[in-house]
Design an enzyme around this catalytic site. Structure first.
Site, PDB file in Angstrom:
ATOM      1  N   THR A  40      28.296  50.280  67.765  1.00  0.00           N
ATOM      2  CA  THR A  40      27.225  49.402  68.246  1.00  0.00           C
ATOM      3  C   THR A  40      26.125  50.210  68.938  1.00  0.00           C
ATOM      4  O   THR A  40      24.998  49.754  69.030  1.00  0.00           O
ATOM      5  CB  THR A  40      27.775  48.377  69.266  1.00  0.00           C
ATOM      6  OG1 THR A  40      28.584  49.065  70.221  1.00  0.00           O
ATOM      7  CG2 THR A  40      28.622  47.316  68.573  1.00  0.00           C
ATOM      8  N   GLY A 123      38.648  62.572  68.524  1.00  0.00           N
ATOM      9  CA  GLY A 123      37.881  61.356  68.790  1.00  0.00           C
ATOM     10  C   GLY A 123      37.756  61.045  70.272  1.00  0.00           C
ATOM     11  O   GLY A 123      37.519  59.910  70.661  1.00  0.00           O
ATOM     12  N   LEU A 124      37.903  62.070  71.135  1.00  0.00           N
ATOM     13  CA  LEU A 124      37.892  61.846  72.577  1.00  0.00           C
ATOM     14  C   LEU A 124      36.660  62.471  73.239  1.00  0.00           C
ATOM     15  O   LEU A 124      36.622  62.676  74.446  1.00  0.00           O
ATOM     16  CB  LEU A 124      39.185  62.406  73.195  1.00  0.00           C
ATOM     17  CG  LEU A 124      40.465  61.778  72.613  1.00  0.00           C
ATOM     18  CD1 LEU A 124      41.705  62.504  73.123  1.00  0.00           C
ATOM     19  CD2 LEU A 124      40.549  60.297  72.948  1.00  0.00           C
ATOM     20  N   SER A 125      35.649  62.786  72.425  1.00  0.00           N
ATOM     21  CA  SER A 125      34.360  63.283  72.934  1.00  0.00           C
ATOM     22  C   SER A 125      34.437  64.629  73.628  1.00  0.00           C
ATOM     23  O   SER A 125      33.794  64.847  74.649  1.00  0.00           O
ATOM     24  CB  SER A 125      33.733  62.271  73.898  1.00  0.00           C
ATOM     25  OG  SER A 125      33.026  61.342  73.177  1.00  0.00           O
ATOM     26  N   SER A 126      35.197  65.557  73.051  1.00  0.00           N
ATOM     27  CA  SER A 126      35.211  66.898  73.616  1.00  0.00           C
ATOM     28  C   SER A 126      33.797  67.490  73.569  1.00  0.00           C
ATOM     29  O   SER A 126      33.411  68.250  74.460  1.00  0.00           O
ATOM     30  CB  SER A 126      36.186  67.789  72.856  1.00  0.00           C
ATOM     31  OG  SER A 126      35.833  67.847  71.494  1.00  0.00           O
ATOM     32  N   GLU A 159      22.906  67.141  71.431  1.00  0.00           N
ATOM     33  CA  GLU A 159      23.848  66.805  70.358  1.00  0.00           C
ATOM     34  C   GLU A 159      23.145  66.164  69.172  1.00  0.00           C
ATOM     35  O   GLU A 159      23.408  66.488  68.020  1.00  0.00           O
ATOM     36  CB  GLU A 159      24.924  65.825  70.870  1.00  0.00           C
ATOM     37  CG  GLU A 159      25.999  66.473  71.695  1.00  0.00           C
ATOM     38  CD  GLU A 159      27.274  65.617  71.750  1.00  0.00           C
ATOM     39  OE1 GLU A 159      27.912  65.415  70.704  1.00  0.00           O
ATOM     40  OE2 GLU A 159      27.617  65.157  72.854  1.00  0.00           O
ATOM     41  N   ASP A 171      28.676  58.345  74.368  1.00  0.00           N
ATOM     42  CA  ASP A 171      29.573  59.386  74.863  1.00  0.00           C
ATOM     43  C   ASP A 171      28.979  60.123  76.058  1.00  0.00           C
ATOM     44  O   ASP A 171      29.631  60.296  77.093  1.00  0.00           O
ATOM     45  CB  ASP A 171      29.906  60.380  73.752  1.00  0.00           C
ATOM     46  CG  ASP A 171      30.536  59.691  72.551  1.00  0.00           C
ATOM     47  OD1 ASP A 171      30.978  58.538  72.700  1.00  0.00           O
ATOM     48  OD2 ASP A 171      30.575  60.301  71.467  1.00  0.00           O
TER      49      ASP A 171
END
Ligand code: GLA
Length: 381
Positions: A40, A123-126, A159, A171
């Site tokens: 979203t 998928g944990l935004s490292s 990013e 993120d």
């Protein structure tokens, strides 16, 4: 699974080993999971993530030129912001330096040591944890103190604009602005944030399927959403973002739009509604309702956004059968991790059952651990 060694200790000892001196700045930022509000954020909708108890720590000192080392790979690396984008994690450092130099906010150069307990590719935004902590560290070296909102925006530009990840702002925002014991409701259209108390543990079940974001399926979905928006506008709807589509128009739109655009719109519009409902449920500590929305959100990812994978579907299904209050794939998808709210008081049994079923299907045990909502960007000592 036991938590990895302290990333602060990792970063400082790596720094001392590689550079033979002590860092002058020590900053950390967490990884994140998204409770709900998936895909979203680049469609003008709300998101509801939380920071996790795994962090990336940047130890840094001013220098001439840019040299870095990370516990991820070890050896000393050099980055030249004037050259082409480097591979792997160095690309994020390169992106951050370029953005800060363009804004005249960068120090002349730096020695940088990175330690992290955030799993990479899960998928944990490292990447956001690295981009946000490095942005803050370099700003400090240059003598600038920006607020977390501005740090998040610079890291987003690094990013998105420099590295070329087709991400939204979720993120970087949660990693920079999260509060301990709270989820973060972030409206990507108005850019408003609200901190909502979250006093239950959230389980993280890793699928073990690594996803790659640059040039991958996330970019493809983003382009599909852009086309879908144009198609919706051609039908005469006055919207500037997919999140603005009225759920009451979904029936007509699903008849008018070709595949796969109808189902992408279906996901985004229903996910916006679910995310708002989840925020309301959280505000009233209605965890059963929150959990129901998570399950529903997973089905929409699986069937309408088609961003799930067999491993994630298995974890969510087995979590439900083991009595979880809610579970869903979190983050971009096509692998990564599932979050679950396991039945209070029966977590261990439920977890063992989920892991065993997964092992039967895929021949290996999925890594699982638990987190509480953690604080965002901060200084370490
Ligand atoms: C990735 C992006 C986020 C968001 C999610 C999907 O994690 O970095 O901005 O788009 O995918 O919700």
């Amino acid at each position: 699974m036991t938590a990895p060694a302290s990333p602060t200790r990792q970063a400082t000892s790596l720094f001392q080993e590689r550079f033979g001196s002590r860092p002058t700045v020590l900053v950390s930022a967490p990884g994140r999971v998204n409770l709900i509000g998936e895909h979203t954020d680049y469609n003008g909708g709300p998101v509801l993530p939380l920071a996790i108890e795994r962090r990336t720590v940047v130890a840094a000192a001013r220098a001439r030129g840019w040299s870095l080392a990370s516990t991820l790979d070890g050896p000393l690396r050099r980055v030249d912001p004037g050259e082409d984008k480097p591979e792997g994690w160095l690309a994020y450092a390169w992106g951050v330096i370029r953005v800060l130099e363009a804004e005249r906010l960068a120090p002349p150069g730096a020695r940088i040591g990175v330690g992290s307990s955030v799993p990479v590719g899960a998928g944990l935004s490292s990447s956001a944890a690295l981009a946000v902590s490095l942005t803050r560290a370099l700003l400090a070296l240059a003598g600038h103190r920006l607020n977390p909102r501005d740090v998040a925006e610079l890291a987003y530009r690094a990013e998105h604009d420099e590295v070329g990840v087709g991400c939204g702002r979720m993120d970087q925002t949660v990693v920079a602005r999260a509060r301990r014991g709270h989820a973060l409701y972030f409206d990507t259209e108005t850019r408003e944030v609200k901190h909502l108390p979250l006093d239950i543990p959230v389980w993280i079940l890793e699928t073990g399927v690594v996803h790659r974001l640059v040039g991958g399926r996330l970019d493809e979905r983003r382009r599909e959403c852009e086309t879908a928006l144009q198609l919706v506008q051609q039908q005469g709807y006055r919207v500037t973002q997919l999140a603005q589509v009225d759920p009451a128009d979904l029936g007509a739109l699903s008849r008018a739009l070709p595949a796969p655009f109808a189902s992408r719109v279906q996901h985004v519009v229903t996910e916006v509604r679910r995310t708002r409902a989840a925020a309301a449920a959280l505000a009233h500590h209605q965890y059963a309702e929150l959990g129901r929305l998570l399950f529903e959100g997973h089905l929409s990812l699986r069937d309408h956004y088609q961003s799930s994978c067999a491993e994630a579907d298995c974890l969510v299904r087995e979590a439900e059968e083991a009595g979880a209050m809610g579970a869903r794939l979190t983050g971009a998808g096509w692998g990564g991790a599932v979050i679950a709210i396991l039945p209070p008081g029966r977590e261990a049994g439920a977890l063992a059952r989920i892991q065993e079923r997964f092992r039967k299907a895929f021949g290996r045990l999925p890594t699982a651990w638990v987190t509480r909502a953690a604080p965002g960007l901060r200084s370490e000592r």
